[in-house]
Design an enzyme around this catalytic site. Structure first.
Site, PDB file in Angstrom:
ATOM      1  CB  THR A  36      41.634  37.279  43.566  1.00  0.00           C
ATOM      2  OG1 THR A  36      41.285  36.938  44.892  1.00  0.00           O
ATOM      3  CG2 THR A  36      42.473  36.186  42.950  1.00  0.00           C
ATOM      4  N   GLY A 154      38.436  32.095  32.104  1.00  0.00           N
ATOM      5  CA  GLY A 154      39.670  32.631  32.703  1.00  0.00           C
ATOM      6  C   GLY A 154      40.610  33.164  31.645  1.00  0.00           C
ATOM      7  N   GLY A 207      42.002  31.224  45.274  1.00  0.00           N
ATOM      8  CA  GLY A 207      41.493  32.355  44.487  1.00  0.00           C
ATOM      9  C   GLY A 207      40.700  31.919  43.265  1.00  0.00           C
ATOM     10  CG  ASP A 221      31.188  31.342  37.253  1.00  0.00           C
ATOM     11  OD1 ASP A 221      31.281  32.571  37.079  1.00  0.00           O
ATOM     12  OD2 ASP A 221      32.044  30.531  36.848  1.00  0.00           O
ATOM     13  CE  LYS A 225      33.155  31.873  34.224  1.00  0.00           C
ATOM     14  NZ  LYS A 225      33.944  31.032  35.131  1.00  0.00           N
TER      15      LYS A 225
END
Ligand code: HSE
Length: 428
Positions: A36, A154, A207, A221, A225
């Protein structure tokens, strides 16, 4: 000649992928992984090639893409290799985008690239959280860069903000919504009454989710982070395993119904903060009040709230997951690596480790669900002032908000009461 002028000579190169033998003033890069994010990085370079060249000060071309698979008919075929050695042994490759995810073989590949004088830019949160300081040290020893903007938030430029824009401040708190998948799931459950499993599948198809979505929904996750961001903000490593973490798998439509009645949102929050010389970090679902800026962060969006001792408050908001937002951050790091050739950039993440303190002494309110027949007992334990209420979705139970309590006080009261169906922290 400065790069910004030099690039003018190469304006004519505006094709997606180039092998360009014989070109001197050009930076060749490689992408490790054509999933992705990898295909997104290739797309960013294809779509914005001219402006990337201008901003990098030199034409930047994708010379290789590494993947075990074949992609018949895809433009990547021209530059596809199955052999990492093609990239490692090629002195023309100066920057590598590692977007494979996972520790193996990404860790070995990254190390070898850095050791052979290639900068590495990554979206690999897992690798940065596990080996970031070591990889940054190797980068420094070889006068290259290990950049990881895409590993947190992101497409939101939060790491660059911490390393470059907020360097005059002591950061007292960094917290927010750091996982797009879980925010998307919670939003869909709230707004459309969506079923957890169905909306998780959708997040995978879009995705957003990790290869193993457990990392998203169990909070791992976000845990990695917040450890990365806290390490940069506070100057030493916060080990992700030390961060108390709860995911969203226990959140049900009944919790959502209670949240709606309270006019609050359930959000998976990740926080790192310091108080009186001690450091704390937590990832957990919280009820967020309407007046809080994180209340309206919906869907795949992320938001990161930073409190500096001079700055006061700042919030960074944007697309927190997905192919192009993540690829945009990786590509920007590639440009940064090209521009800083020969020089390792400053990182706030220094040597040493931060020990996190127990959460026991932290104050907050809690929302508690109990069987309806325990209402009187709840008043005895939590105080006559609590207001019990119910929702149609669960006629056999009651919910209530506690007064402000420490985590320890709450746990003691909850075990004295027994029969607690579930509890959620309230973000104040
Ligand atoms: N699975 C991650 C998320 C991808 O949902 O936020 C971006 O790091």
């Amino acid at each position: 000649m400065p790069r910004s002028l030099r690039w003018q000579k190469h304006k004519e190169f505006a094709v997606p992928f180039m092998t360009n033998e014989g070109e001197e003033e050009m930076i060749q890069i490689a992408i490790l992984g054509y999933g992705t994010v990898g295909s997104g990085v290739a797309e960013v370079f294809r779509t914005n090639q001219e402006l990337i060249d201008r901003r990098a000060g030199v034409p930047v071309r994708v010379k290789y893409v590494l993947d075990l698979r074949d992609f018949p008919g895809d433009p990547v075929e021209e530059v596809l290799t199955h052999d990492f050695q093609d990239i490692l042994q090629d002195p023309e490759v100066k920057v590598v985008a590692e977007v494979m995810g996972g520790l193996k073989p990404a860790y070995d590949f990254t190390k070898q690239c850095l050791e052979s004088g290639k900068s590495v830019c990554t979206s690999n949160t897992e690798l940065v959280a596990a080996h970031g300081p070591e990889l940054m040290r190797i980068a420094q020893e070889h006068h290259v860069n290990y950049l990881y903007e895409a590993s947190c938030g992101g497409g939101i430029p939060i790491i660059r903000a911490l390393n470059e824009a907020l360097t005059a401040d002591e950061i007292d708190e960094i917290s927010g919504i750091l996982n797009g998948t879980t925010n998307y799931i919670l939003t869909e459950m709230t707004e459309n009454g969506a079923d957890f499993e169905a909306v998780l599948k959708e997040a995978q198809e879009l995705g957003y989710a990790e290869r193993n979505p457990e990392a998203d929904i169990e909070g791992h996750d976000a845990q990695r982070k917040i450890a990365i961001l806290s390490s940069i903000a506070f100057g030493k490593t916060v080990h992700y395993e030390d961060v108390h973490t709860e995911g969203i798998t226990k959140i049900t439509p009944v919790d959502i119904a209670y949240a709606k009645k309270l006019k609050m949102q359930i959000r998976l929050l990740a926080s790192g903060y310091r108080s009186e010389g001690k450091y704390y970090a937590i990832v957990a679902p919280f009820l967020v009040e309407k007046k809080h800026p994180l209340y309206s962060v919906n869907g795949v969006f992320n938001a990161i709230f930073v409190k500096g001792n001079m700055l006061g408050d700042a919030m960074f908001y944007g697309s927190g997951a997905g192919k192009l937002p993540t690829a945009s951050a990786v590509a920007a790091d590639v440009i940064e690596a090209v521009k800083s050739e020969g020089k390792t950039l400053y990182s706030g993440w220094g040597e040493g480790k931060i020990g996190l303190s127990s959460l026991d002494t932290l104050n907050r309110r809690f929302f508690v669900r109990i069987p309806a027949d325990r209402a009187e007992a709840a008043k005895e334990v939590f105080g006559e002032q609590i207001r019990l209420f119910d929702v149609e979705e669960a006629p056999d139970e009651k919910g209530f908000l506690t007064e402000v309590l420490t985590e320890k006080e709450f746990e003691e009261k909850a075990s004295a009461l027994g029969d607690v169906i579930s509890r959620l922290r309230v973000n104040m």
